[in-house]
Design a protein around this motif. Structure first.
Motif, mmCIF file in Angstrom:
data_model
loop_
_atom_site.group_PDB
_atom_site.id
_atom_site.type_symbol
_atom_site.label_atom_id
_atom_site.label_comp_id
_atom_site.label_asym_id
_atom_site.label_seq_id
_atom_site.Cartn_x
_atom_site.Cartn_y
_atom_site.Cartn_z
ATOM 1 N N TYR A 123 0.674 -1.054 -0.061
ATOM 2 C CA TYR A 123 -0.138 0.009 0.030
ATOM 3 C C TYR A 123 0.871 1.389 0.075
ATOM 4 O O TYR A 123 0.304 2.026 -0.439
ATOM 5 C CB TYR A 123 -0.811 0.012 1.189
ATOM 6 N N ARG A 124 1.921 1.110 0.809
ATOM 7 C CA ARG A 124 2.970 2.314 0.774
ATOM 8 C C ARG A 124 3.438 2.706 -0.701
ATOM 9 O O ARG A 124 3.817 3.846 -1.081
ATOM 10 C CB ARG A 124 4.250 1.937 1.361
ATOM 11 N N LYS A 125 3.137 1.990 -1.761
ATOM 12 C CA LYS A 125 3.640 2.366 -3.131
ATOM 13 C C LYS A 125 2.719 3.452 -3.720
ATOM 14 O O LYS A 125 3.165 4.324 -4.455
ATOM 15 C CB LYS A 125 3.251 1.052 -4.160
ATOM 16 N N ARG A 126 1.392 3.507 -3.108
ATOM 17 C CA ARG A 126 0.650 4.739 -3.308
ATOM 18 C C ARG A 126 1.374 5.948 -2.977
ATOM 19 O O ARG A 126 1.167 7.036 -3.849
ATOM 20 C CB ARG A 126 -0.499 4.633 -2.606
ATOM 21 N N TRP A 127 2.023 6.062 -1.885
ATOM 22 C CA TRP A 127 2.552 7.353 -1.353
ATOM 23 C C TRP A 127 3.680 7.864 -2.525
ATOM 24 O O TRP A 127 3.691 8.869 -2.438
ATOM 25 C CB TRP A 127 3.224 7.287 -0.246
ATOM 26 N N ASN A 128 4.167 6.663 -3.054
ATOM 27 C CA ASN A 128 5.312 7.261 -4.038
ATOM 28 C C ASN A 128 4.629 8.145 -5.318
ATOM 29 O O ASN A 128 5.108 8.953 -5.785
ATOM 30 C CB ASN A 128 5.986 5.964 -4.704
ATOM 31 N N ILE A 129 3.508 7.482 -5.691
ATOM 32 C CA ILE A 129 2.641 8.380 -6.822
ATOM 33 C C ILE A 129 2.056 9.785 -6.289
ATOM 34 O O ILE A 129 2.501 10.581 -6.903
ATOM 35 C CB ILE A 129 1.407 7.540 -7.170
ATOM 36 N N GLU A 130 1.604 9.608 -4.921
ATOM 37 C CA GLU A 130 1.439 11.010 -4.448
ATOM 38 C C GLU A 130 2.366 11.844 -4.104
ATOM 39 O O GLU A 130 2.315 13.038 -4.499
ATOM 40 C CB GLU A 130 0.377 10.952 -2.977
ATOM 41 N N THR A 131 3.470 11.375 -3.838
ATOM 42 C CA THR A 131 4.727 12.383 -3.491
ATOM 43 C C THR A 131 5.058 12.868 -5.113
ATOM 44 O O THR A 131 5.655 14.009 -5.289
ATOM 45 C CB THR A 131 5.899 11.521 -2.826
ATOM 46 N N GLY A 132 5.204 11.925 -6.111
ATOM 47 C CA GLY A 132 5.396 12.489 -7.362
ATOM 48 C C GLY A 132 4.482 13.455 -7.650
ATOM 49 O O GLY A 132 5.072 14.610 -8.242
ATOM 50 N N TYR A 133 3.336 13.462 -7.352
ATOM 51 C CA TYR A 133 2.217 14.466 -7.899
ATOM 52 C C TYR A 133 2.652 15.751 -7.364
ATOM 53 O O TYR A 133 2.822 16.863 -7.788
ATOM 54 C CB TYR A 133 1.002 13.890 -7.766
ATOM 55 N N ARG A 134 3.006 15.626 -5.935
ATOM 56 C CA ARG A 134 3.284 16.959 -5.266
ATOM 57 C C ARG A 134 4.553 17.665 -5.485
ATOM 58 O O ARG A 134 4.549 18.964 -5.784
ATOM 59 C CB ARG A 134 3.331 16.532 -3.632
ATOM 60 N N VAL A 135 5.598 16.849 -5.695
ATOM 61 C CA VAL A 135 6.826 17.377 -6.180
ATOM 62 C C VAL A 135 7.027 17.821 -7.440
ATOM 63 O O VAL A 135 7.448 18.712 -8.025
ATOM 64 C CB VAL A 135 7.895 16.338 -6.097
ATOM 65 N N LYS A 136 6.045 17.224 -8.312
ATOM 66 C CA LYS A 136 5.983 17.559 -9.793
ATOM 67 C C LYS A 136 5.221 18.863 -9.926
ATOM 68 O O LYS A 136 5.634 19.939 -10.683
ATOM 69 C CB LYS A 136 5.329 16.451 -10.630
ATOM 70 N N ASN A 137 4.523 19.072 -9.157
ATOM 71 C CA ASN A 137 3.787 20.470 -9.081
ATOM 72 C C ASN A 137 4.559 21.663 -8.737
ATOM 73 O O ASN A 137 4.331 22.671 -8.934
ATOM 74 C CB ASN A 137 2.367 20.378 -7.948
ATOM 75 N N GLU A 138 5.699 21.185 -8.278
ATOM 76 C CA GLU A 138 6.456 22.390 -7.942
ATOM 77 C C GLU A 138 7.386 22.993 -9.053
ATOM 78 O O GLU A 138 7.837 24.090 -9.077
ATOM 79 C CB GLU A 138 7.565 21.744 -6.920
ATOM 80 N N PHE A 139 6.929 22.345 -10.100
ATOM 81 C CA PHE A 139 7.732 22.743 -11.433
ATOM 82 C C PHE A 139 6.422 23.221 -12.274
ATOM 83 O O PHE A 139 6.653 23.490 -13.751
ATOM 84 C CB PHE A 139 8.337 21.619 -12.091
ATOM 85 N N LYS A 140 5.374 23.408 -11.767
ATOM 86 C CA LYS A 140 4.053 23.707 -12.684
ATOM 87 C C LYS A 140 4.323 25.058 -13.105
ATOM 88 O O LYS A 140 4.786 26.142 -12.475
ATOM 89 C CB LYS A 140 2.958 23.599 -11.606
ATOM 90 N N ILE A 141 4.011 25.294 -14.339
ATOM 91 C CA ILE A 141 4.124 26.446 -15.010
ATOM 92 C C ILE A 141 2.683 27.010 -15.084
ATOM 93 O O ILE A 141 1.810 26.544 -15.847
ATOM 94 C CB ILE A 141 4.552 26.157 -16.556
ATOM 95 N N ARG A 142 2.377 28.049 -14.561
ATOM 96 C CA ARG A 142 1.184 28.625 -14.409
ATOM 97 C C ARG A 142 0.948 29.501 -15.624
ATOM 98 O O ARG A 142 1.637 30.229 -16.088
ATOM 99 C CB ARG A 142 1.027 29.652 -13.210
#
Length: 228
Positions: A123-142
């Motif tokens: 189940y902890r594998k889910r957190w890798n996905i959610e962490t990926g989304y969170r970190v990816k959003n740090e590069f979000k181009i508005r």
């Protein structure tokens, strides 16, 4: 507005089947622990691990278990309604938090010990996905553009930057903010002094260097372990 979870799950797996994606096990949040999702997953013959919302029946089962065996982990069969699909509720007692971590699954295991180790780790594998989304959003181009081409391009750049950050993290201690700052500095250099002001390194050379650093680090660690 009520969500049609059954239709959502069915549509999702139809789409996955259409594009040729094979499904092993799905890992879902506790929002999906309901009478629509689990019967649909059972119908589709999909393995699942879902965080569980505690119910009166589950609480009663856990209290009975604690009276007899104390604060230990347990597994018991559960179903939402008579005639519906049955599945296992894996209750793992967390000594630090002094409470049970609950998961629903239709996966098979030979013993509770294997379930205790397997289910939380999976189940902890889910957190890798959610962490990926969170970190990816740090590069979000508005952007306010409605152009799908431009928005897709921005998303691709966002994903590339996230992957570059992960690659660099294998050998450097660097954050998304630091990487963006360095990129900003290089852009300013190019604007002021031209492309020749930058030190270009071919991607293949960079990857070879990263590979060598990782191999060397592993070699040193193995040597230290041998000495110990």
């Amino acid at each position: 507005m009520n969500k049609n979870y059954s239709l959502l799950i069915e549509s999702l797996f139809k789409r996955l089947q259409t594009i040729g994606v094979k499904t092993g096990t799905v890992y879902l949040d506790r929002e999906f622990f309901n009478t629509d999702v689990i019967p649909k997953l059972d119908e589709l013959k999909v393995n699942f691990v879902i965080a569980v919302k505690s119910t009166q029946v589950i609480n009663r089962e856990l209290k009975n278990h604690q009276k007899e065996y104390g604060n230990t982990s347990t597994i018991f069969e559960y179903q939402f309604q008579k005639g519906g699909p049955s599945f296992n509720v894996v209750a793992i007692y967390n000594d630090e938090k002094k409470k049970y971590l609950l998961f629903a699954t239709n996966k098979k295991a030979e013993s509770i010990e294997k379930f205790e180790k397997m289910i939380p780790e999976e189940y902890r594998k889910r957190w890798n996905i959610e962490t990926g989304y969170r970190v990816k959003n740090e590069f979000k181009i508005r952007s306010c553009t409605k152009s799908p081409v431009a928005r897709l391009l921005f998303f691709i750049i966002q994903c590339i930057m996230y992957n570059v950050l992960n690659m660099l993290k294998s050998v450097l201690k660097i954050t998304a903010y630091e990487l963006k700052s360095l990129i900003n500095e290089d852009i300013n250099k190019v604007v002021r002094y031209g492309l020749k002001s930058l030190n270009f390194i071919p991607v293949s050379v960079l990857l070879d260097c990263l590979r060598w650093v990782n191999e060397e680090r592993n070699r040193v660690l193995r040597t230290r372990l041998t000495i110990i």
